[in-house]
Design a protein around this motif. Structure first.
Motif, short mmCIF file in Angstrom:
data_model
loop_
_atom_site.label_atom_id
_atom_site.label_comp_id
_atom_site.label_asym_id
_atom_site.label_seq_id
_atom_site.Cartn_x
_atom_site.Cartn_y
_atom_site.Cartn_z
N LEU A 130 0.27 -1.20 0.08
CA LEU A 130 -0.02 -0.21 -0.27
C LEU A 130 1.01 1.18 0.53
O LEU A 130 0.29 2.12 0.21
CB LEU A 130 -0.91 0.04 1.01
CG LEU A 130 -2.08 -1.10 0.84
CD1 LEU A 130 -3.18 -1.21 2.42
CD2 LEU A 130 -2.77 -1.24 0.30
N VAL A 133 -0.76 4.29 -0.69
CA VAL A 133 -2.03 4.96 -0.69
C VAL A 133 -0.74 6.22 0.67
O VAL A 133 -0.60 6.09 1.10
CB VAL A 133 -2.60 3.70 0.40
CG1 VAL A 133 -3.14 4.55 1.64
CG2 VAL A 133 -2.98 3.22 -0.83
N LEU A 142 -10.36 3.28 -2.10
CA LEU A 142 -9.87 1.95 -1.59
C LEU A 142 -10.51 0.85 -2.27
O LEU A 142 -11.54 0.75 -1.85
CB LEU A 142 -9.04 2.03 -0.47
CG LEU A 142 -8.55 2.74 -0.53
CD1 LEU A 142 -7.44 2.16 1.54
CD2 LEU A 142 -6.93 2.95 -0.61
N GLU A 146 -7.98 -3.72 -0.80
CA GLU A 146 -7.15 -2.73 -0.17
C GLU A 146 -7.20 -2.12 0.98
O GLU A 146 -6.67 -2.07 2.27
CB GLU A 146 -6.55 -1.31 -0.87
CG GLU A 146 -6.19 -1.42 -2.61
CD GLU A 146 -6.05 -0.49 -3.15
OE1 GLU A 146 -5.04 0.20 -3.33
OE2 GLU A 146 -7.33 0.48 -3.17
N ALA A 176 -1.03 -9.46 -3.14
CA ALA A 176 -1.67 -9.19 -1.39
C ALA A 176 -1.92 -10.86 -0.43
O ALA A 176 -1.05 -10.39 0.69
CB ALA A 176 -3.10 -8.49 -2.00
N ASN A 369 -6.73 -6.19 -7.12
CA ASN A 369 -7.36 -5.34 -6.06
C ASN A 369 -7.53 -3.73 -6.83
O ASN A 369 -6.57 -4.00 -7.64
CB ASN A 369 -6.88 -5.36 -5.18
CG ASN A 369 -7.15 -6.92 -4.14
OD1 ASN A 369 -6.05 -7.10 -3.39
ND2 ASN A 369 -8.24 -7.60 -4.02
N GLY A 370 -8.71 -3.00 -6.84
CA GLY A 370 -8.62 -1.84 -7.21
C GLY A 370 -8.94 -2.01 -8.45
O GLY A 370 -9.41 -0.69 -9.34
#
Length: 531
Positions: A130, A133, A142, A146, A176, A369-370
């Motif tokens: 991360l 971020v 997010l 996340e 992740a 993710n995302g």
């Protein structure tokens, strides 16, 4: 004192009287421990009792050492800044004030020894992937994965000696998950976690199993636990067969005893009728025969009762894994029928999508993710508008979201289904719910009291039993809140579903059980993968 979780004679029941634990004893010391059990066994409930979020009705729960907890249903206010989620906002504000020259003693007390809080936070975020971020950024942008990693980072920054993780791999992509595995491997305190992720479960030192209100510890990984349990169940099945044979044998011997007794009675009556011996002698023989016959019969009846008791005990040791059953003819879709058409669609995150689905296709949706998988499913379901292009759905559609927010927590399972299928009678609804393992009083439980896995089952039941029956089912990370047995059951249940499926998941073994016909990935553009 070494960090530990100490549970003694724990009793807990829900407000409606539904018991969860009665006299539970468990001690968890340093090391990595997996907490396993079927859905509804009380895994998440036990973690909430350890944290103090729930109060036991009896017994004691004690934690030696500072406690950290990452729940499975982590929800974050979209406007909340990252540093607040990490628990360092007050320290950072105090540091900023001191740097401006404010000499207030309260500020120095708020900082304590944590003068490098920003560096520690950045290091922890980098370790969990991360690094992009910002600490002052709101968390609303997010992804689900996340957000989970951010919650974990907040726990790690607190430096707890006892850490509880409830389904920590939920919503995490492959990269992740590897970062989480590394964190778990390096953990040196007490770690108690619930997970359906086999790779994560192979990192543990022991397994704590909850079964019918009791707890047992098994040394080793999840695979070693499964092997020990399988050997135990094989022995239990053999014991049932032996006990069944013993019952049959005792029944035969009791029947033989009755036949012999009848013969003696007939012989004694014959002797009496022919008066071949003195009356007193015949009366005494008759009395002795009755006493002997009674003892003989009683002996065999006792043996039969004992055999039946041993059989009942043996049967109790064999576990019965109830199965979800899905048989919904109204969901069937002809092979040539178009169920979904997406043309030049632009999602809220900027991703571009073109997609056609026909008949009972089974499409897997992959992506980091995302990348926008949840956004795409929400757009197809009409929850979010597309920024451009067209989305046409030609059949009844239902979405099973990650957060399982479809049902009303205050209503019972029956009442929730009734709201989605108002024309169905109460008996019909209950009969259908029984197929999802909600029978009798269990169907009356408020949704808010259900475990993660039970809530998933209730949500799936409500969506599939809704009217009109869904012929296109959108699933967003459906295995997140399920134990391994339930993941297998869900795969088998969906294999019987006759409509079209679009499933977003990082759980590749689960996807392979569904008979996926097309694999798609979303990374700025939706593309089909060649297998």
């Amino acid at each position: 004192m070494s960090p530990a979780i100490l549970i003694s004679n724990l009793t807990f029941a829900w407000p409606d009287g539904e018991p969860v634990f009665a006299g539970l004893d468990l001690v968890i010391g340093p090391g990595r421990t997996a907490l396993v059990g079927v859905n509804g066994a009380g895994k998440s409930t036990l973690l909430r009792l350890v944290t103090g979020a729930l109060a036991p009705t009896g017994g004691a729960v004690r934690v030696e050492g500072t406690l950290g907890y990452l729940p499975q249903d982590l929800t974050l206010d979209a406007d909340r800044p990252v540093d607040d989620v990490l628990g360092i906002a007050a320290t950072r504000r105090a540091l900023a004030a001191v740097e401006r020259g404010d000499p207030d003693d309260a500020l120095f007390a708020a900082i304590g020894d944590d003068w490098d809080v920003d560096d520690r936070a950045r290091e922890t975020l980098d370790r969990l992937g991360l690094g992009h971020v910002g600490l002052d950024r709101p968390v609303g942008a997010l992804s689900g994965g996340e957000a989970v990693l951010l919650g974990l980072a907040g726990q790690l920054l607190r430096r707890p000696r006892v850490l509880l993780l409830d389904e920590p791999t939920n919503n995490l992509d492959r990269a992740a998950r590897q970062r989480l595995y590394d964190t778990v491997t390096a953990w040196s305190g007490v770690l108690l976690m619930i997970s359906h992720d086999r790779e994560l479960l192979e990192l543990v030192d022991q397994v704590a199993e909850l079964h019918e209100g009791t707890a047992r510890l098994f040394g080793g990984t999840f695979t070693e636990y499964e092997a020990a349990l399988a050997a135990e169940q094989d022995a239990a099945i053999r014991a049932v067969r032996a006990a069944e044979g013993d019952v049959r044998r005792q029944r035969r011997e009791l029947a033989d005893a009755h036949v012999k007794l009848a013969r003696r009675v007939r012989y004694g009556q014959k002797m009496w009728d022919t008066k071949r011996e003195p009356k007193a002698i015949m009366a005494e023989r008759k009395r002795q025969a009755q006493v002997s016959a009674g003892k003989h019969r009683g002996l065999h009846e006792d043996r039969l009762a004992g055999a039946r008791e041993r059989l009942a005990t043996a049967v109790e040791a064999v576990r019965d894994d109830a199965m979800i059953r899905v048989d919904l003819p109204a969901t069937a879709v002809p092979a040539a029928r178009r169920v979904l058409s997406v043309r030049d669609a632009v999602l809220r995150n900027g991703a571009r999508v073109d997609l056609d689905m026909f008949g009972p296709e089974r499409v897997a949706l992959l992506g980091d993710n995302g990348s926008g998988k949840t956004t795409l499913l929400s757009t197809l379901a009409g929850r979010l508008p597309a920024a451009g292009g067209t989305v046409e759905v030609a059949v009844p559609l239902r979405l099973l979201p990650q957060r399982l927010d479809v049902l009303d927590d205050d209503l019972s399972i029956v009442a929730n289904v009734r709201g989605l299928a108002p024309a169905a009678g109460d008996n019909a609804i209950r009969a259908r719910l029984a197929r999802f393992l909600f029978r009798g009083a269990r169907a009356e439980r408020p949704v808010g009291t259900l475990s993660g896995g039970e809530r998933f089952r209730a949500t799936l039941a409500a969506l599939l039993l809704a009217e009109p029956a869904p012929q296109l089912l959108l699933l967003d990370e459906p295995t997140n809140n399920l134990d391994l047995a339930s993941v297998r059951q869900l795969g088998e249940a969906l294999a019987a579903y006759r409509g079209a499926l679009l499933v977003a998941s990082h759980d590749l073994p689960f996807l392979h059980t569904l008979g996926i016909t097309r694999w798609m990935t979303l990374d700025g553009v939706l593309r089909e993968l060649r297998q």
